[in-house]
Design an enzyme around this catalytic site. Sequence first.
Site, PDB file in Angstrom:
ATOM      1  N   ASP A 189       0.818  -1.213   0.000  1.00  0.00           N
ATOM      2  CA  ASP A 189       0.000   0.000   0.000  1.00  0.00           C
ATOM      3  C   ASP A 189       0.857   1.271   0.000  1.00  0.00           C
ATOM      4  OD1 ASP A 189      -1.997  -1.857   0.303  1.00  0.00           O
ATOM      5  OD2 ASP A 189      -2.847  -0.985   2.140  1.00  0.00           O
ATOM      6  N   ASP A 190       0.202   2.364  -0.369  1.00  0.00           N
ATOM      7  CA  ASP A 190       0.696   3.739  -0.192  1.00  0.00           C
ATOM      8  C   ASP A 190       1.784   4.158  -1.185  1.00  0.00           C
ATOM      9  OD1 ASP A 190      -1.091   3.630   1.855  1.00  0.00           O
ATOM     10  OD2 ASP A 190       0.346   3.957   3.482  1.00  0.00           O
ATOM     11  N   HIS A 335       3.662  -2.251   3.178  1.00  0.00           N
ATOM     12  CA  HIS A 335       3.704  -0.913   2.587  1.00  0.00           C
ATOM     13  C   HIS A 335       5.008  -0.706   1.821  1.00  0.00           C
ATOM     14  CE1 HIS A 335       0.693  -0.588   5.781  1.00  0.00           C
ATOM     15  NE2 HIS A 335       0.166   0.401   5.075  1.00  0.00           N
TER      16      HIS A 335
HETATM   17 ZN   LIG Z   1      -2.660   3.080   3.283  1.00  0.00          ZN
END
Ligand SMILES: [Zn+2]
Length: 375
Positions: A189-190, A335
């Site tokens: 993610d991100d 992440h």
């Molecule tokens: Zn996130």
Amino acid sequence: MRMEETRLNKVFARALAVALLLGGAAVAHRAYSLVPVTVNGQQCIVAQGTRVGECVGRYSPAHPGNMVSAGERRVLDDGAGRPVVVLVNGRVATSDEPARPGDRIQAFSGTDVTEPTTVATVTVEPPVEVIGAGPYEVVVSPGAAGIAEVTRGAVSGEVIATQTVEPPSALVVKRSAAPASTGVALTFDDGPWPGQTEAVLRILASKDVKATFFMLGSRVKVAPETARAVAAAGHAIGNHSYTHTYLGSAGPGRVRWEITATNALISQVTGVEAHWFRAPGGILGPTATGVLEQESMRSALWTVDPEDWREGQTAQELAEAVVKAARPGGIVVLHDGGGDQSVTIEALPLIIDGLRARGFTLVTLDELGSVKGAW
Ligand SMILES: [Zn+2]
């Protein structure tokens, strides 16, 4: 003739005398060679020259002191314990001194001594627990080794005692008649996050793993090359909103824009139509649910969250947490963006190897089958 008789008689008489004399001497000698003693209070007659030790051995055998093993009390070394003590008339004697008439011999048994022991700390392999039956198996819990302290005889090696310091937890194997789903999906993610995302891509390529990247529109905007690299490597791309806004508390217009503007950007930059959406913080809300339906998208949450953004965690700890928590059909949230994710990058090869060692195959969300979309 008479004289002859007399002479003969004389010879006979002399022979008799000699015989008597010799016999008497023999009797006398025999009487002298017998030695009366007592051994532990028992009256005994032994031949002259008999040693004190022999008297004891014959009439009142004493237990020799041995070295014995700490567990089974086996004799390890004859006579290596505290020895037999022999007293003659109250004084300590040696066993090879001759017994004398009237000697009062006392023998005291030796005492066994136990071998020394050693204590070692050992790891205890986890016991294996099998659930179900069939030719297919999946490790549903890797278990953990325990610690025990083992006391052994230093000479015999016999195990005297085992004390558990930390009990092991079982390695659980699930057997089934049909192949069970062994897929686990790694998600990132991100991102995209130049540098970190490429590092993740390199590891995934070297391990031949396909993953799913949940990108932020705002990040695709600033790092389009990195977003393209993810697509070019054949990974799945999902939508993680434009600005990482918690959609449950945002207005409907904003929610719609967060989702659709990100879809448009991902499509424009990478050529991929995102059909997975992961709500920031896992908070979807009714508006977003409606938008996803309209956009023919599916929500994808996670089942394993090692909180890889948390500081103070080592790569080993992070990998262990993921491998331990993974179950067939699991979705791991990691992440590649949002800040320094160097520990995640360091842990990634360990995570992949650890999951594979448990029999999992690493797949994208598209290949997972059922995906957790709501809490
Ligand atoms: Zn996130």
